[in-house]
Design a protein around this motif. Structure first.
Motif, PDB file in Angstrom:
ATOM      1  N   PHE A  76      21.523  87.594  19.485  1.00  0.00           N
ATOM      2  CA  PHE A  76      22.477  87.025  18.523  1.00  0.00           C
ATOM      3  C   PHE A  76      22.897  85.619  18.904  1.00  0.00           C
ATOM      4  O   PHE A  76      23.214  84.811  18.047  1.00  0.00           O
ATOM      5  CB  PHE A  76      23.718  87.914  18.418  1.00  0.00           C
ATOM      6  N   PHE A  77      22.925  85.366  20.219  1.00  0.00           N
ATOM      7  CA  PHE A  77      23.456  84.073  20.654  1.00  0.00           C
ATOM      8  C   PHE A  77      22.413  82.964  20.727  1.00  0.00           C
ATOM      9  O   PHE A  77      22.747  81.801  20.901  1.00  0.00           O
ATOM     10  CB  PHE A  77      24.169  84.226  22.002  1.00  0.00           C
ATOM     11  N   ILE A 125      22.931  80.142  18.332  1.00  0.00           N
ATOM     12  CA  ILE A 125      24.070  79.321  18.739  1.00  0.00           C
ATOM     13  C   ILE A 125      23.663  78.378  19.863  1.00  0.00           C
ATOM     14  O   ILE A 125      23.993  77.184  19.847  1.00  0.00           O
ATOM     15  CB  ILE A 125      25.235  80.222  19.196  1.00  0.00           C
ATOM     16  N   PHE A 144      21.807  75.617  18.598  1.00  0.00           N
ATOM     17  CA  PHE A 144      22.722  74.659  17.956  1.00  0.00           C
ATOM     18  C   PHE A 144      23.324  73.731  19.002  1.00  0.00           C
ATOM     19  O   PHE A 144      23.380  72.523  18.827  1.00  0.00           O
ATOM     20  CB  PHE A 144      23.862  75.387  17.246  1.00  0.00           C
ATOM     21  N   GLU A 179      21.233  70.968  19.983  1.00  0.00           N
ATOM     22  CA  GLU A 179      21.125  69.910  18.975  1.00  0.00           C
ATOM     23  C   GLU A 179      22.239  68.873  19.104  1.00  0.00           C
ATOM     24  O   GLU A 179      22.109  67.732  18.679  1.00  0.00           O
ATOM     25  CB  GLU A 179      21.201  70.508  17.577  1.00  0.00           C
ATOM     26  N   LYS A 216      31.418  69.251  14.264  1.00  0.00           N
ATOM     27  CA  LYS A 216      30.902  70.209  13.279  1.00  0.00           C
ATOM     28  C   LYS A 216      30.722  71.580  13.908  1.00  0.00           C
ATOM     29  O   LYS A 216      31.029  72.610  13.299  1.00  0.00           O
ATOM     30  CB  LYS A 216      29.558  69.719  12.728  1.00  0.00           C
ATOM     31  N   HIS A 261      34.010  73.238  14.375  1.00  0.00           N
ATOM     32  CA  HIS A 261      34.493  73.742  13.089  1.00  0.00           C
ATOM     33  C   HIS A 261      33.789  75.050  12.726  1.00  0.00           C
ATOM     34  O   HIS A 261      34.436  76.015  12.297  1.00  0.00           O
ATOM     35  CB  HIS A 261      34.266  72.685  12.014  1.00  0.00           C
ATOM     36  N   SER A 262      32.459  75.091  12.920  1.00  0.00           N
ATOM     37  CA  SER A 262      31.721  76.306  12.573  1.00  0.00           C
ATOM     38  C   SER A 262      32.215  77.494  13.367  1.00  0.00           C
ATOM     39  O   SER A 262      32.396  78.595  12.825  1.00  0.00           O
ATOM     40  CB  SER A 262      30.227  76.101  12.832  1.00  0.00           C
ATOM     41  N   ILE A 263      32.429  77.274  14.665  1.00  0.00           N
ATOM     42  CA  ILE A 263      32.892  78.389  15.503  1.00  0.00           C
ATOM     43  C   ILE A 263      34.278  78.841  15.060  1.00  0.00           C
ATOM     44  O   ILE A 263      34.570  80.041  14.993  1.00  0.00           O
ATOM     45  CB  ILE A 263      32.882  77.965  16.993  1.00  0.00           C
ATOM     46  N   VAL A 287      35.487  78.714  12.068  1.00  0.00           N
ATOM     47  CA  VAL A 287      35.353  79.516  10.846  1.00  0.00           C
ATOM     48  C   VAL A 287      34.905  80.929  11.198  1.00  0.00           C
ATOM     49  O   VAL A 287      35.436  81.916  10.671  1.00  0.00           O
ATOM     50  CB  VAL A 287      34.346  78.860   9.867  1.00  0.00           C
ATOM     51  N   GLY A 288      33.923  81.020  12.128  1.00  0.00           N
ATOM     52  CA  GLY A 288      33.461  82.333  12.544  1.00  0.00           C
ATOM     53  C   GLY A 288      34.596  83.176  13.097  1.00  0.00           C
ATOM     54  O   GLY A 288      34.754  84.349  12.730  1.00  0.00           O
ATOM     55  N   VAL A 289      35.406  82.566  13.954  1.00  0.00           N
ATOM     56  CA  VAL A 289      36.531  83.307  14.563  1.00  0.00           C
ATOM     57  C   VAL A 289      37.507  83.751  13.474  1.00  0.00           C
ATOM     58  O   VAL A 289      37.970  84.908  13.461  1.00  0.00           O
ATOM     59  CB  VAL A 289      37.240  82.411  15.607  1.00  0.00           C
ATOM     60  N   LEU A 292      36.900  84.353  10.381  1.00  0.00           N
ATOM     61  CA  LEU A 292      36.318  85.435   9.574  1.00  0.00           C
ATOM     62  C   LEU A 292      36.390  86.759  10.308  1.00  0.00           C
ATOM     63  O   LEU A 292      36.694  87.797   9.709  1.00  0.00           O
ATOM     64  CB  LEU A 292      34.865  85.104   9.224  1.00  0.00           C
ATOM     65  N   VAL A 293      36.096  86.716  11.615  1.00  0.00           N
ATOM     66  CA  VAL A 293      36.158  87.971  12.374  1.00  0.00           C
ATOM     67  C   VAL A 293      37.587  88.493  12.392  1.00  0.00           C
ATOM     68  O   VAL A 293      37.830  89.690  12.176  1.00  0.00           O
ATOM     69  CB  VAL A 293      35.622  87.759  13.809  1.00  0.00           C
TER      70      VAL A 293
END
Lengths: 371, 371
Positions: B4-5, B8, B11, B14, B23, B26-28, B30-32, B34-35
């Motif tokens: 799963f990781f 990430i 990413f 990159e 960015k 921010h993505s992380i 959002v993930g947190v 959502l969880v």
């Protein structure tokens, strides 16, 4: 029901321009679309079919019905693709979580929520995707999460997804029907109008500049200076043009262009016109500071400058007119030699104000004369 | 869970610039978020409290969590106000429809749906409202419709509205908490950085222009011409700056400015810098057409022009630096007289390329020296 229609009547009275009328038409279209989709609730036979999922049809209509037909279509397709992708992957993840079972179930769900959310958010921020598919990415995250977390409870994820998709499609069909077939407002037409009006704006700015520059100095202080607002509106039109072109590329067959709407060329011409607007705007400095020492020079260049200015404005108007009517520019053959000869004359007398403008406009010509 | 990781980790690899790192953060985030909001479904005690309405919390998080803290706050407040207004009016309309009863019921509902939808859509299109409250208007239409049409069926509209509002508030609180307190990304900071980098861009453009202009003509044809891209990025920054300022005004206490973030002044300085960028860009025409006839004139103005260019660039860098560090510009007292004396010298020799630039920059100074 007279009371209900009073606000509408007062709106109609406010209408005084074409633009406002378009807004009014759009508002009425949205109202009609909402009422049609509410029938899913209001009519018993329909409600028995779709049940509470009718909510999703309403939501779809509210969210995707945009001002321009292309925007509605783009949002609708984004929503459809996002829902299908999110629903499909969500089903897979839910099934996998079900297989694991027990406490592992929740962990698998939580992990997949985190990864899909973070990854889709990151992708959503990539400039090229942000421009066109941002809404789709958001719907993907939403659907994936709803499906995967409710999969734990409902145990009928597939059916839920199918039912919701059906109602979303209903909402989509209503939107597209009303948006594209009833008084459609095309982003492509708006882009076309905005491009042709840019020519006129620039022509008027050039004339205004020259008039201001050669005004007798005595009354310069009294009158309000020439306003560059129309020139600036051309200069700052990039973002608006790009979003219009973005919508226009989704729009189906309409108007004179059929399927091959040349939005790329519109953007190119817009870019050249913006460069030219920057040139015109740069003359502002010369206008603001009346340099008395140059009074004689100014008088000596007055005549050639005015000739240049008026022929530039004439050329711009001709080009704008021909693009507006979408026919080959009749006078194109005359414009180029005329501007070239003027440039040649100007090379002999240096006039900072108009020179750069002439040179740019020949570029504009090369691009614009394709029509 | 190594599998799963992996995405990430790829990413992270990159990431090579500060922008990409932001960015990723921010993505992380959002993930947190959502969880955390999914826990409403995953944990039994919580699920018993909120039930199916947990869906609305997830939806809220997905929809309002934006890149900048100010944008999240603005969308969240819009959503809250839209929901309350729409829910309240929807309840009233539903109660009224209930009173009428029978077939009149459906007619009242249909009419109110049409009127609220059309009116709110029209208001939404008003430019000033579109800029700041468009999302709120959309949520108003959505909530109103959902409440008024389901009022026919559920007969417990008030409770439904209250429950949904509670879950929306939960989603909002989670978003605000994570967005504002964990590695916040402020639109105000971005606006600040973008303003200071504009000074540097302009300074570099001016230097580049002069270098290109005074290059020996023989090697002009071989080398690629000077690129105006950084100058153009300044010129076309209006839309981005305005949206950043729009978010910044929602942002609470942070950084050096405390509560009184001077976003209006940022916009003003940005406007002046854009005017200046237009001036610099207008020199492009002079660079593109090497007029051999002016070779002598060019040589004679080379020295004063280079002095002007370098002092302009110096002045811009000083100003940009002082705004960046947010301290009073130490050299402000020197800049004005220096530029003025240069302008005076220039009035004697007319140099189309640099003159307009100097004049504008004194304007910029007046505005910028407030820091």
């Amino acid at each position: 029901f007279r009371d209900f229609f009073l606000p509408i009547i007062s709106f109609v009275r406010e209408v005084d321009s074409k633009y406002d009328l378009r807004k009014l038409i759009h508002s009425i279209k949205v109202g009609v679309a909402l009422v049609s989709v509410s029938l899913l609730y209001l009519l018993d036979p329909l409600y028995k079919q779709v049940g509470e999922n009718a909510m999703w049809a309403i939501m779809t209509v509210v969210v995707i019905f945009e001002f321009y037909a292309g925007a509605t279509l783009s949002k609708g397709l984004n929503r459809g693709i996002g829902t299908i992708l999110g629903g499909g992957l969500g089903c897979l993840a839910a099934a996998f979580a079900q297989d694991v079972g027990g406490i592992g179930n929740s962990i698998v769900v939580g992990t997949s929520v985190f990864i899909s959310g973070a990854a889709a958010t990151y992708i959503r921020l990539v400039p090229r995707i942000k421009k066109r598919y941002e809404y789709g990415a958001m719907i993907f995250i939403l659907t994936f999460n709803l499906v995967v977390v409710s999969g734990l409870r409902a145990e009928e994820v597939m059916q839920l997804a199918r039912e919701r998709l059906t109602t979303i499609v209903m909402g989509f069909v209503i939107c597209i029907f009303i948006s594209l077939l009833v008084f459609p407002i095309w982003a492509g037409d708006e882009l076309h109008d905005s491009l042709t009006s840019k020519f006129e704006h620039l022509a008027r700015s050039i004339e205004g500049c020259l008039e201001e520059y050669f005004k007798v100095d005595t009354d310069k202080e009294n009158r309000p200076g020439f306003s560059f607002s129309s020139c600036k509106s051309v200069l700052h039109s990039k973002a608006k043009d790009e979003s219009l072109a973005n919508f226009a590329r989704w729009e189906p067959w309409h108007g004179k262009f059929r399927l091959s709407y040349p939005w790329k060329k519109y953007l190119k011409i817009g870019e050249v016109l913006r460069d030219m607007a920057a040139n015109v705007l740069s003359v502002k400095g010369c206008l603001q500071y009346p340099r008395q020492s140059l009074q004689n020079l100014r008088a000596s260049i007055k005549e050639p400058c005015e000739i240049v200015g008026s022929s530039l404005a004439w050329a711009l108007r001709e080009l704008g007119e021909s693009i507006k009517k979408m026919n080959k520019c009749e006078t194109a053959a005359f414009i180029m030699p005329k501007l070239k000869s003027i440039r040649h004359e100007l090379n002999l007398i240096i006039t900072p104000s108009a020179l750069a403008g002439v040179e740019k406009s020949t570029d504009a010509l090369e691009l614009a004369s394709f029509v």
